[in-house]
Scaffold this motif. Structure first.
Motif, PDB file in Angstrom:
ATOM      1  N   LEU A  10     -43.529   9.216 -15.441  1.00  0.00           N
ATOM      2  CA  LEU A  10     -44.136  10.549 -15.546  1.00  0.00           C
ATOM      3  C   LEU A  10     -45.652  10.467 -15.667  1.00  0.00           C
ATOM      4  O   LEU A  10     -46.375  11.290 -15.087  1.00  0.00           O
ATOM      5  CB  LEU A  10     -43.542  11.290 -16.741  1.00  0.00           C
ATOM      6  CG  LEU A  10     -42.072  11.727 -16.587  1.00  0.00           C
ATOM      7  CD1 LEU A  10     -41.543  12.290 -17.902  1.00  0.00           C
ATOM      8  CD2 LEU A  10     -41.958  12.759 -15.476  1.00  0.00           C
ATOM      9  N   GLU A  12     -47.538   8.104 -14.398  1.00  0.00           N
ATOM     10  CA  GLU A  12     -48.020   7.757 -13.060  1.00  0.00           C
ATOM     11  C   GLU A  12     -47.961   8.973 -12.145  1.00  0.00           C
ATOM     12  O   GLU A  12     -48.851   9.196 -11.308  1.00  0.00           O
ATOM     13  CB  GLU A  12     -47.181   6.616 -12.477  1.00  0.00           C
ATOM     14  CG  GLU A  12     -47.438   6.299 -11.004  1.00  0.00           C
ATOM     15  CD  GLU A  12     -48.848   5.855 -10.697  1.00  0.00           C
ATOM     16  OE1 GLU A  12     -49.250   5.903  -9.512  1.00  0.00           O
ATOM     17  OE2 GLU A  12     -49.579   5.453 -11.642  1.00  0.00           O
ATOM     18  N   ASN A  13     -46.949   9.798 -12.314  1.00  0.00           N
ATOM     19  CA  ASN A  13     -46.822  10.992 -11.483  1.00  0.00           C
ATOM     20  C   ASN A  13     -47.952  11.977 -11.761  1.00  0.00           C
ATOM     21  O   ASN A  13     -48.482  12.597 -10.826  1.00  0.00           O
ATOM     22  CB  ASN A  13     -45.463  11.661 -11.736  1.00  0.00           C
ATOM     23  CG  ASN A  13     -45.151  12.721 -10.704  1.00  0.00           C
ATOM     24  OD1 ASN A  13     -45.060  12.427  -9.524  1.00  0.00           O
ATOM     25  ND2 ASN A  13     -44.989  13.958 -11.163  1.00  0.00           N
ATOM     26  N   ARG A  16     -50.963  10.720  -9.955  1.00  0.00           N
ATOM     27  CA  ARG A  16     -50.892  10.954  -8.515  1.00  0.00           C
ATOM     28  C   ARG A  16     -51.171  12.412  -8.169  1.00  0.00           C
ATOM     29  O   ARG A  16     -51.851  12.713  -7.187  1.00  0.00           O
ATOM     30  CB  ARG A  16     -49.519  10.537  -7.976  1.00  0.00           C
ATOM     31  CG  ARG A  16     -49.274   9.043  -8.032  1.00  0.00           C
ATOM     32  CD  ARG A  16     -47.936   8.659  -7.424  1.00  0.00           C
ATOM     33  NE  ARG A  16     -47.685   7.230  -7.546  1.00  0.00           N
ATOM     34  CZ  ARG A  16     -46.646   6.592  -7.006  1.00  0.00           C
ATOM     35  NH1 ARG A  16     -45.744   7.272  -6.307  1.00  0.00           N
ATOM     36  NH2 ARG A  16     -46.507   5.293  -7.169  1.00  0.00           N
ATOM     37  N   ASN A  17     -50.619  13.319  -8.956  1.00  0.00           N
ATOM     38  CA  ASN A  17     -50.865  14.742  -8.693  1.00  0.00           C
ATOM     39  C   ASN A  17     -52.344  15.082  -8.851  1.00  0.00           C
ATOM     40  O   ASN A  17     -52.895  15.871  -8.079  1.00  0.00           O
ATOM     41  CB  ASN A  17     -50.010  15.614  -9.619  1.00  0.00           C
ATOM     42  CG  ASN A  17     -48.592  15.796  -9.104  1.00  0.00           C
ATOM     43  OD1 ASN A  17     -48.387  16.160  -7.955  1.00  0.00           O
ATOM     44  ND2 ASN A  17     -47.611  15.542  -9.954  1.00  0.00           N
ATOM     45  N   ALA A 313     -36.649  14.915 -14.397  1.00  0.00           N
ATOM     46  CA  ALA A 313     -37.211  13.705 -13.795  1.00  0.00           C
ATOM     47  C   ALA A 313     -36.256  12.526 -13.907  1.00  0.00           C
ATOM     48  O   ALA A 313     -36.092  11.744 -12.966  1.00  0.00           O
ATOM     49  CB  ALA A 313     -38.551  13.369 -14.452  1.00  0.00           C
ATOM     50  N   TRP A 317     -34.691  10.532 -10.749  1.00  0.00           N
ATOM     51  CA  TRP A 317     -34.898   9.089 -10.562  1.00  0.00           C
ATOM     52  C   TRP A 317     -33.561   8.357 -10.408  1.00  0.00           C
ATOM     53  O   TRP A 317     -33.430   7.454  -9.587  1.00  0.00           O
ATOM     54  CB  TRP A 317     -35.683   8.529 -11.742  1.00  0.00           C
ATOM     55  CG  TRP A 317     -36.096   7.106 -11.542  1.00  0.00           C
ATOM     56  CD1 TRP A 317     -35.422   5.982 -11.930  1.00  0.00           C
ATOM     57  CD2 TRP A 317     -37.277   6.655 -10.871  1.00  0.00           C
ATOM     58  NE1 TRP A 317     -36.105   4.863 -11.537  1.00  0.00           N
ATOM     59  CE2 TRP A 317     -37.247   5.240 -10.897  1.00  0.00           C
ATOM     60  CE3 TRP A 317     -38.353   7.310 -10.270  1.00  0.00           C
ATOM     61  CZ2 TRP A 317     -38.263   4.470 -10.325  1.00  0.00           C
ATOM     62  CZ3 TRP A 317     -39.368   6.540  -9.711  1.00  0.00           C
ATOM     63  CH2 TRP A 317     -39.311   5.148  -9.739  1.00  0.00           C
ATOM     64  N   TRP A 328     -41.545   6.724  -3.253  1.00  0.00           N
ATOM     65  CA  TRP A 328     -42.291   6.556  -4.507  1.00  0.00           C
ATOM     66  C   TRP A 328     -43.211   5.342  -4.428  1.00  0.00           C
ATOM     67  O   TRP A 328     -44.388   5.413  -4.793  1.00  0.00           O
ATOM     68  CB  TRP A 328     -41.321   6.410  -5.677  1.00  0.00           C
ATOM     69  CG  TRP A 328     -42.009   6.089  -6.978  1.00  0.00           C
ATOM     70  CD1 TRP A 328     -42.124   4.861  -7.558  1.00  0.00           C
ATOM     71  CD2 TRP A 328     -42.711   6.999  -7.828  1.00  0.00           C
ATOM     72  NE1 TRP A 328     -42.835   4.944  -8.734  1.00  0.00           N
ATOM     73  CE2 TRP A 328     -43.218   6.257  -8.919  1.00  0.00           C
ATOM     74  CE3 TRP A 328     -42.958   8.367  -7.788  1.00  0.00           C
ATOM     75  CZ2 TRP A 328     -43.954   6.836  -9.949  1.00  0.00           C
ATOM     76  CZ3 TRP A 328     -43.685   8.957  -8.816  1.00  0.00           C
ATOM     77  CH2 TRP A 328     -44.176   8.194  -9.869  1.00  0.00           C
ATOM     78  N   THR A 333     -45.377  11.752  -4.838  1.00  0.00           N
ATOM     79  CA  THR A 333     -45.150  12.267  -6.184  1.00  0.00           C
ATOM     80  C   THR A 333     -43.682  12.617  -6.363  1.00  0.00           C
ATOM     81  O   THR A 333     -42.930  12.759  -5.391  1.00  0.00           O
ATOM     82  CB  THR A 333     -45.995  13.530  -6.427  1.00  0.00           C
ATOM     83  OG1 THR A 333     -45.523  14.575  -5.551  1.00  0.00           O
ATOM     84  CG2 THR A 333     -47.475  13.256  -6.150  1.00  0.00           C
ATOM     85  N   LEU A 334     -43.279  12.794  -7.620  1.00  0.00           N
ATOM     86  CA  LEU A 334     -41.902  13.216  -7.887  1.00  0.00           C
ATOM     87  C   LEU A 334     -41.630  14.593  -7.306  1.00  0.00           C
ATOM     88  O   LEU A 334     -40.511  14.889  -6.869  1.00  0.00           O
ATOM     89  CB  LEU A 334     -41.633  13.213  -9.385  1.00  0.00           C
ATOM     90  CG  LEU A 334     -41.592  11.843 -10.078  1.00  0.00           C
ATOM     91  CD1 LEU A 334     -41.380  12.014 -11.578  1.00  0.00           C
ATOM     92  CD2 LEU A 334     -40.513  10.949  -9.469  1.00  0.00           C
ATOM     93  N   GLU A 335     -42.656  15.455  -7.278  1.00  0.00           N
ATOM     94  CA  GLU A 335     -42.485  16.793  -6.711  1.00  0.00           C
ATOM     95  C   GLU A 335     -42.166  16.717  -5.218  1.00  0.00           C
ATOM     96  O   GLU A 335     -41.331  17.477  -4.704  1.00  0.00           O
ATOM     97  CB  GLU A 335     -43.746  17.629  -6.949  1.00  0.00           C
ATOM     98  CG  GLU A 335     -43.944  18.100  -8.380  1.00  0.00           C
ATOM     99  CD  GLU A 335     -44.434  16.988  -9.316  1.00  0.00           C
ATOM    100  OE1 GLU A 335     -44.435  17.216 -10.543  1.00  0.00           O
ATOM    101  OE2 GLU A 335     -44.825  15.895  -8.823  1.00  0.00           O
TER     102      GLU A 335
END
Length: 634
Positions: A10, A12-13, A16-17, A313, A317, A328, A333-335
């Motif tokens: 999270l 790291e996400n 990235r965002n 999340a 995952w 990833w 991103t996770l989004e």
């Protein structure tokens, strides 16, 4: 989830965002293209970063004290500013009319066009599209900017696969003119389209004398012969390709009249529609740097709207497959992965999803229908393709007979039919069973299939068989067999494998063409021989040549499929990759090239590699320079 710290994921996400957020304000010039200088604006009363070239305009001083004049002048030099200030488009998510503020992919494409424009070069682009990022909108508004602010009497064509699509694209132009702020329009007549004579396809921009014509690939005659300076050709991959009408011919006819001059524009854009069509071929030429067009592809991961809120999340995952884990690892991103994970459920296979929302051009072209060779595998072959180290032909003491094997040497000729990637070893080491020379016999005339002679080196530098040389052209069949023998002799007395169907079935000058092989057999002993059942004497006899029939073709093609899949040979010729990309297995089960394409190079690989797979290992030559061997097909 074992070994995975979701809190680290999270964090790291979040990083990235944040990195995806770019400070972009086209009115103030923040994050915009080009060399810029900060000056005070009479319009916004704030510092603005404007194109440096604007400051050298003789009207700059006057515009510095006039808000309307400032907007007009800056619009001439700054497309991004003009788009946000003067253009309204329909927002895809809300449906409302909003200022045209460029998104991330649009800014990248604009960068390519602006680089060409500022260098004084013609504007040439081929664009492979994913869905819903406004590629056509960007191209059309850039053309409108040129017609509204840069040039008068500068005519454009919008052509799509069907006329309704082209009319829809021109509809963007109509909306732009209808919403154009009157105070920023430089002409006395209002910004609008007016009819052009009695044409239903052409409109004229009031005050600019710039014509905008719409057409379709289905009605080509209606748009030929006009004085175009710009052409936006949309969904080219879907244009019909028939004996009477081809995309290549139409585009050549239309674009051939567009001068190679500054501010002239040709854009080919399309979503992918498989391989082997004109758009795919043009894309590959551009990627290789052989075309005048810059190639631009936008992956779905670059499009901001393809992201959804992550509901859980940890659950996401845990549910991610290998492909999503790779997303990833590649920086998504996770989004974005949440959007992909949910969207993927709409498609029965990942391949169909990739055709609509590709990560790269390979995925975009992957949905080939009946394709035999995976486009990703063909792309892997392409990575090792190289320009030949020499082009020319071989010559010997004579064209035929014993002299064809004496004094064989290479003669350079930039227009010659023989491409060489690896010359035969001129040292003292001579090898048996190192080289295989495979021959596919085509027609004699320029309109017929090519004849191909391929040299396969079984001791390639990578430890795999690789293409060392290739002859391709049109020639009488008797001369072809001797040319192949000359090349085989040059390459260490190689095993010569001639696909003999044509020679065994046709007549030449009243004599059976099989005589050619018999004559060659008396002079060049290292010929491939296939076993035939002798019904009279019993047992097997050997006949010169490889005979391709339904059974043997299936064997050699399936062997080639495995070789390509296992990355077990090195290709050097891009034309071979093009043939593999359009090779199909029809619903009847028959292997064949896609209509309108060749498979002559491909067949030399299929036959040559199959024969090579059954040969003994190469050995240093001891006594006889020849090794008469055959591979039995079972």
């Amino acid at each position: 989830m074992e070994g995975v710290n979701i809190d680290e994921i999270l964090r790291e996400n979040v990083r990235r965002n944040r990195s995806r957020v770019v400070d972009y304000d086209p009115i103030r010039g923040i994050g915009c293209l080009g060399v810029r200088r900060e000056v005070d604006s009479p319009d916004s009363h704030l510092p603005e970063l404007v194109p440096e070239a604007m400051l050298d305009d003789r009207c700059y001083i006057a515009a510095s004290g006039d808000a309307v004049g400032w907007v007009k002048l800056r619009s001439i030099y700054d497309f991004e500013y003009w788009a946000a200030k003067c253009v309204k488009i329909k927002d895809k998510l809300t449906g409302r009319d909003v200022p045209f503020v460029l998104n991330r992919p649009q800014r990248r494409v604009l960068g390519v066009l602006e680089k060409q424009r500022l260098a004084g070069r013609p504007l040439r682009l081929i664009m492979l599209k994913a869905r819903q990022w406004g590629g056509s909108t960007l191209v059309q508004m850039y053309m409108a900017w040129i017609q509204c602010t840069q040039c008068r009497n500068w005519h454009s064509l919008i052509c799509a696969h069907v006329k309704d699509t082209a009319a829809s694209i021109r509809g963007m132009y109509t909306k732009m003119l209808a919403c154009y702020p009157q105070e920023y329009w430089a002409e006395e007549s209002p910004p609008q389209f007016r009819p052009y004579e009695r044409s239903i396809n052409t409109r004229v921009i009031s005050g600019r004398d710039c014509r905008v014509t719409v057409g379709s690939s289905e009605g080509q005659e209606a748009v030929r012969g006009s004085d175009y300076a710009m052409a936006h050709l949309s969904e080219v991959a879907f244009w019909p390709d028939t004996a009477m009408r081809s995309p290549e011919g139409f585009i050549r006819a239309v674009c051939g009249g567009i001068a190679r001059a500054p501010l002239t524009l040709i854009v080919l854009e399309s979503t992918a529609n498989g391989v082997g069509n004109y758009f795919h071929a043009e894309w590959l030429r551009s990627v290789r740097g052989e075309s005048d067009k810059a190639a631009v592809f936008v992956p779905w991961t670059e499009i901001d709207i393809y992201a959804d809120e992550v509901r859980d999340a940890a659950a996401l995952w845990e549910a991610m497959d290998d492909y999503e884990r790779k997303l990833w690892d590649d920086g998504c991103t996770l989004e974005q992965i949440q959007w992909y994970h949910d969207k993927r459920r709409e498609y029965p296979s990942r391949e169909l999803m990739a055709a609509e929302y590709p990560l790269d051009d390979v995925e975009a072209f992957a949905n080939t229908g009946y394709g035999v060779f995976g486009i990703d595998l063909v792309s892997r072959l392409r990575e090792r393709c190289l320009p030949p180290v020499a082009v020319g032909d071989v010559t010997a003491l004579s064209l035929k007979g014993f002299g064809a094997l004496e004094g064989v040497r290479f003669v350079a000729d930039s227009r010659g039919p023989l491409k060489v990637w690896h010359f035969p070893d001129n040292g003292m080491s001579r090898w048996n069973n190192r080289y295989v020379v495979a021959v596919d016999i085509g027609g004699r005339s320029a309109a017929s299939d090519f004849s191909v002679i391929a040299v396969i080196d079984r001791m390639g530098a990578s430890g795999k068989p690789e293409i060392a040389a290739q002859w391709r052209g049109h020639i009488d069949h008797d001369l072809l067999t001797w040319r192949a023998a000359s090349i085989a002799q040059w390459y260490d007395s190689a095993l010569l494998v001639i696909e003999s169907n044509t020679l065994e079935t046709e007549n030449t000058d009243g004599e059976h063409s099989l005589y050619m092989l018999s004559e060659l057999n008396h002079v060049y002993p290292n010929l491939y021989r296939r076993p035939l059942l002798d019904s009279v004497r019993g047992g097997e006899e050997l006949r010169v040549g490889f005979h391709t029939n339904r059974s043997t073709k299936s064997i050699v093609i399936n062997h080639l499929i495995g070789v390509v899949r296992d990355d077990a040979y090195v290709e050097r010729d891009v034309d071979a990759c093009d043939e593999l990309a359009v090779y199909e297995c029809r619903q009847s089960g028959r292997f064949a090239a896609k209509p309108g394409h060749h498979d002559d190079i491909l067949m030399t690989r299929a036959i040559g590699l199959y024969v090579a797979s059954g040969m003994p290992e190469p050995v240093l030559r001891r006594r006889s320079p020849f090794s008469r061997r055959y591979v039995k097909i079972v």
